[in-house]
Each structure stands twice: as structure tokens, then as C-alpha cells.
Write a protein that holds these residues in place. Structure first.
Motif, mmCIF file in Angstrom:
data_model
loop_
_atom_site.group_PDB
_atom_site.id
_atom_site.type_symbol
_atom_site.label_atom_id
_atom_site.label_comp_id
_atom_site.label_asym_id
_atom_site.label_seq_id
_atom_site.Cartn_x
_atom_site.Cartn_y
_atom_site.Cartn_z
ATOM 1 N N LEU A 10 34.672 1.438 -9.221
ATOM 2 C CA LEU A 10 33.299 0.945 -9.218
ATOM 3 C C LEU A 10 33.111 0.010 -10.409
ATOM 4 O O LEU A 10 33.236 0.422 -11.559
ATOM 5 N N VAL A 11 32.811 -1.246 -10.129
ATOM 6 C CA VAL A 11 32.621 -2.225 -11.200
ATOM 7 C C VAL A 11 31.140 -2.545 -11.410
ATOM 8 O O VAL A 11 30.774 -3.200 -12.386
ATOM 9 N N ALA A 12 30.301 -2.085 -10.501
ATOM 10 C CA ALA A 12 28.848 -2.218 -10.605
ATOM 11 C C ALA A 12 28.257 -1.276 -9.563
ATOM 12 O O ALA A 12 28.993 -0.681 -8.762
ATOM 13 N N ASP A 13 26.966 -1.135 -9.571
ATOM 14 C CA ASP A 13 26.299 -0.238 -8.621
ATOM 15 C C ASP A 13 26.634 -0.653 -7.183
ATOM 16 O O ASP A 13 26.275 -1.745 -6.742
ATOM 17 N N GLY A 14 27.360 0.216 -6.470
ATOM 18 C CA GLY A 14 27.697 -0.047 -5.083
ATOM 19 C C GLY A 14 28.732 -1.124 -4.863
ATOM 20 O O GLY A 14 28.905 -1.599 -3.736
ATOM 21 N N VAL A 15 29.445 -1.539 -5.906
ATOM 22 C CA VAL A 15 30.464 -2.591 -5.791
ATOM 23 C C VAL A 15 31.816 -2.027 -6.227
ATOM 24 O O VAL A 15 31.960 -1.540 -7.345
ATOM 25 N N LEU A 27 34.292 -4.420 -2.103
ATOM 26 C CA LEU A 27 33.339 -3.836 -1.174
ATOM 27 C C LEU A 27 31.961 -3.846 -1.818
ATOM 28 O O LEU A 27 31.835 -3.573 -3.015
ATOM 29 N N VAL A 28 30.938 -4.135 -1.010
ATOM 30 C CA VAL A 28 29.549 -4.075 -1.472
ATOM 31 C C VAL A 28 28.781 -3.172 -0.519
ATOM 32 O O VAL A 28 28.723 -3.441 0.689
ATOM 33 N N GLU A 29 28.201 -2.100 -1.061
ATOM 34 C CA GLU A 29 27.447 -1.137 -0.244
ATOM 35 C C GLU A 29 25.954 -1.329 -0.457
ATOM 36 O O GLU A 29 25.497 -1.559 -1.582
ATOM 37 N N LEU A 48 41.256 -0.105 2.352
ATOM 38 C CA LEU A 48 39.868 -0.078 2.818
ATOM 39 C C LEU A 48 39.340 1.342 2.919
ATOM 40 O O LEU A 48 38.226 1.634 2.469
ATOM 41 N N ASP A 49 40.125 2.233 3.486
ATOM 42 C CA ASP A 49 39.664 3.606 3.688
ATOM 43 C C ASP A 49 39.420 4.309 2.359
ATOM 44 O O ASP A 49 38.453 5.068 2.211
ATOM 45 N N ARG A 50 40.278 4.031 1.371
ATOM 46 C CA ARG A 50 40.100 4.654 0.058
ATOM 47 C C ARG A 50 38.881 4.091 -0.667
ATOM 48 O O ARG A 50 38.150 4.821 -1.344
ATOM 49 N N GLY A 51 38.653 2.804 -0.516
ATOM 50 C CA GLY A 51 37.478 2.207 -1.130
ATOM 51 C C GLY A 51 36.192 2.705 -0.509
ATOM 52 O O GLY A 51 35.206 2.996 -1.211
ATOM 53 N N LEU A 52 36.187 2.825 0.809
ATOM 54 C CA LEU A 52 35.007 3.355 1.499
ATOM 55 C C LEU A 52 34.739 4.801 1.086
ATOM 56 O O LEU A 52 33.580 5.203 0.890
ATOM 57 N N ALA A 53 35.808 5.580 0.930
ATOM 58 C CA ALA A 53 35.640 6.980 0.521
ATOM 59 C C ALA A 53 34.972 7.075 -0.848
ATOM 60 O O ALA A 53 34.141 7.976 -1.086
ATOM 61 N N LEU A 54 35.306 6.155 -1.752
ATOM 62 C CA LEU A 54 34.682 6.157 -3.076
ATOM 63 C C LEU A 54 33.175 5.938 -2.966
ATOM 64 O O LEU A 54 32.395 6.462 -3.776
ATOM 65 N N GLY A 231 42.597 -11.648 -11.513
ATOM 66 C CA GLY A 231 42.277 -11.294 -12.886
ATOM 67 C C GLY A 231 41.203 -10.230 -13.000
ATOM 68 O O GLY A 231 40.607 -9.796 -12.020
ATOM 69 N N GLU A 232 40.982 -9.815 -14.232
ATOM 70 C CA GLU A 232 40.052 -8.742 -14.525
ATOM 71 C C GLU A 232 38.597 -9.227 -14.469
ATOM 72 O O GLU A 232 38.317 -10.414 -14.668
ATOM 73 N N PRO A 233 37.661 -8.304 -14.222
ATOM 74 C CA PRO A 233 36.241 -8.673 -14.300
ATOM 75 C C PRO A 233 35.899 -9.214 -15.690
ATOM 76 O O PRO A 233 36.512 -8.837 -16.696
ATOM 77 N N TRP A 234 34.898 -10.077 -15.729
ATOM 78 C CA TRP A 234 34.448 -10.701 -16.974
ATOM 79 C C TRP A 234 33.016 -10.253 -17.246
ATOM 80 O O TRP A 234 32.154 -10.349 -16.364
ATOM 81 N N THR A 235 32.746 -9.753 -18.446
ATOM 82 C CA THR A 235 31.434 -9.183 -18.750
ATOM 83 C C THR A 235 30.718 -9.902 -19.897
ATOM 84 O O THR A 235 29.744 -9.390 -20.433
ATOM 85 N N GLU A 236 31.192 -11.084 -20.248
ATOM 86 C CA GLU A 236 30.603 -11.811 -21.373
ATOM 87 C C GLU A 236 29.703 -12.963 -20.933
ATOM 88 O O GLU A 236 29.369 -13.835 -21.743
ATOM 89 N N GLY A 237 29.293 -12.946 -19.663
ATOM 90 C CA GLY A 237 28.332 -13.927 -19.188
ATOM 91 C C GLY A 237 28.966 -15.110 -18.483
ATOM 92 O O GLY A 237 30.073 -15.539 -18.806
ATOM 93 N N ALA A 238 28.207 -15.655 -17.507
ATOM 94 C CA ALA A 238 28.698 -16.803 -16.755
ATOM 95 C C ALA A 238 28.836 -18.037 -17.641
ATOM 96 O O ALA A 238 29.809 -18.793 -17.526
ATOM 97 N N GLY A 239 27.861 -18.247 -18.517
ATOM 98 C CA GLY A 239 27.917 -19.416 -19.385
ATOM 99 C C GLY A 239 29.143 -19.438 -20.266
ATOM 100 O O GLY A 239 29.777 -20.489 -20.457
#
Length: 251
Positions: A10-15, A27-29, A48-54, A231-239
Motif C-alpha cells: 500500500l503506497v497510499a489509501d487504496g493504492v 491497483l486503485v480501489e 493481481l490476485d495477491r494485490g486484490l487480497a491486500l 523506480g521507487e515512489p517519490w514523496t518530495e513533490g512533483a515540482g
């Protein structure tokens, strides 16, 4: 598959992030229904099945496959899922031909040959070959530049960001402050292995200059996390991601 598989995360709420160390998909729920965003390589289908289970969901809860663009490492298992689950595959209209036939509108800006001096390039190529050759998607639903909210769970706002392909699009999940940036940028270069926000390799892009122009469409977004195809998620802003990419220039 010559690459370490990514544990569903989970990298964000429902993602949820899935894939391998080389290629990501998501996946986006939303309210019990799920959107697959990109589809990696064909052999990623069991993930897919493992991601949906999460998410506490089942395959029957999948409502759509949403593609950032039509390259082979993003359409992976889209066609088998389309037929198996009877769900639409959505892509920008300028990538319809690429997605359904594999034929781009023109040649990429650079050659792959100069990148073959990098071990990471060989690792990617071996991984993609061992992960299967994707089937072209036989039927797609297209959206255009004015189709801000795509008809898929999560109500992602499509932002047309051409350059990597003609119809490349990012998806903005504003309420979650998540931007799925696809291959507009990457945080690990799939051919050189270099890390940090940067353009995709020139060999994979239609036009670096067009990508640079497209960056202006995302740099002011208040994104808490940016998600990429590589690559890895980026958390320092789009700008800040855009600033890094512009400073680095073509790769």
C-alpha cells in the motif's frame, strides 16, 4: 524472471504497488471496485490476485484496466484480463494504434545500441523476454485531451503528457494526492540503472523536447506521492521531481 518481485504494498489509501524491481503497475480501489493501472508483463498476472487480497477484494471487483501508454511493458496482461473479466481497457486516443497493433506513429529519438554497455540494460531485456511477449489489446476504449475524469474507479483525472509516446497520460488522484506518472519520468533508469527523477532513456522516447514541455502539466500539482513505471515512489513533490529531471536532461 531475472528480477526480484515486489511484494504488494500500500503506497497510499487504496493504492497498491506491484510488479518487480524493474517494472511497476498499480491497483486503485474505490468503494469496493478496482482499477488496474498499467499491466506490466504477461507473467505478472498472478500478482493481481495477491494485490486484490491486500485490498480485501476479488477479481470480480475489477472494473477497468487503465493504461498510461501502449508500450509492451505496460500492456502485459491487459488483454487476457480484458477477456477473462470482461472489463474495458482505457488508453488515450493517440496511443490506440500502439496498444492494438504495437506500431508507433514514428521511430524513437535514439537507438538502443549505446545503452548495451550497461549491465542494467541487459537485465531489463532478459527480464522482459523471460516474462513473455504481450498480446495486443484487441479492443480499447479511448479518452481524449478533454476527458479529465476517466470513467474508472478512483475517478482519475487524465493529463495528456506526450513525448514518451504520442498518447502518454498521467493520472491524478487528487483526493489522495497521488499522481501515477507512468513513464513521463522514472526514478530508476531502466537501461542505465541511474537513480533519481529523470526522463526515460532517449531510446524509448518519441521526443525528449516534448517530454520536457509535458512536465509543466504536472509540476504544480500538490502530489504527496508520485508513482512511476520504473523506480521507487517519490514523496518530495512533483515540482522537485520536475526540477531534478530538467537539471539531468536527456538520459
Amino acid at each position: 524472471m531475472f528480477a526480484k518481485e515486489t511484494e504488494p504494498t500500500l503506497v497510499a489509501d487504496g493504492v497498491v504497488r506491484l510488479g518487480t524491481e524493474l517494472v511497476n503497475w498499480y491497483l486503485v480501489e474505490d468503494d469496493g471496485r478496482v482499477t488496474i493501472v498499467d499491466a506490466g508483463a504477461p507473467k505478472y498476472r498472478p500478482q493481481l490476485d495477491r494485490g486484490l487480497a491486500l485490498l480485501g477484494r476479488r477479481p470480480a471487483d475489477v472494473a477497468a484496466v487503465l493504461l498510461t501508454h501502449g508500450h509492451a511493458d505496460h500492456i502485459g496482461f491487459a488483454e487476457p484480463v480484458r477477456t477473462e473479466l470482461n472489463v474495458p481497457v482505457l488508453v488515450h486516443r493517440d496511443d490506440e494504434r500502439l496498444t492494438t497493433t504495437g506500431k508507433p506513429p514514428s521511430s524513437n529519438e535514439g537507438s538502443l545500441l549505446p545503452y548495451l554497455r550497461y549491465g542494467h540494460a541487459w537485465k531489463l531485456l532478459a527480464h522482459l523476454v523471460s516474462s513473455g511477449f504481450p498480446k495486443h489489446v484487441q479492443e480499447v476504449t479511448t479518452f481524449g485531451d478533454g476527458d479529465d475524469d476517466v470513467d474508472a474507479p478512483g475517478r482519475p483525472r487524465a493529463i495528456h503528457t506526450p513525448g514518451h509516446t504520442a498518447g502518454h497520460a498521467c493520472f491524478w488522484l487528487e483526493s489522495r494526492r497521488v499522481l501515477v506518472a507512468g513513464d513521463l519520468l522514472c526514478t530508476r533508469n531502466p537501461l542505465t540503472g541511474a537513480r533519481g527523477p529523470q526522463l526515460m532513456p532517449t531510446a524509448f522516447n518519441l521526443s525528449n523536447a516534448t517530454i520536457i514541455d509535458s512536465l509543466s502539466k504536472i509540476e504544480s500539482l500538490d502530489a504527496g506521492v508520485l508513482l512511476f513505471g520504473h523506480g521507487e515512489p517519490w514523496t518530495e513533490g512533483a515540482g522537485e521531481a520536475v526540477r531534478h529531471a530538467r537539471e539531468t536532461g536527456p538520459t
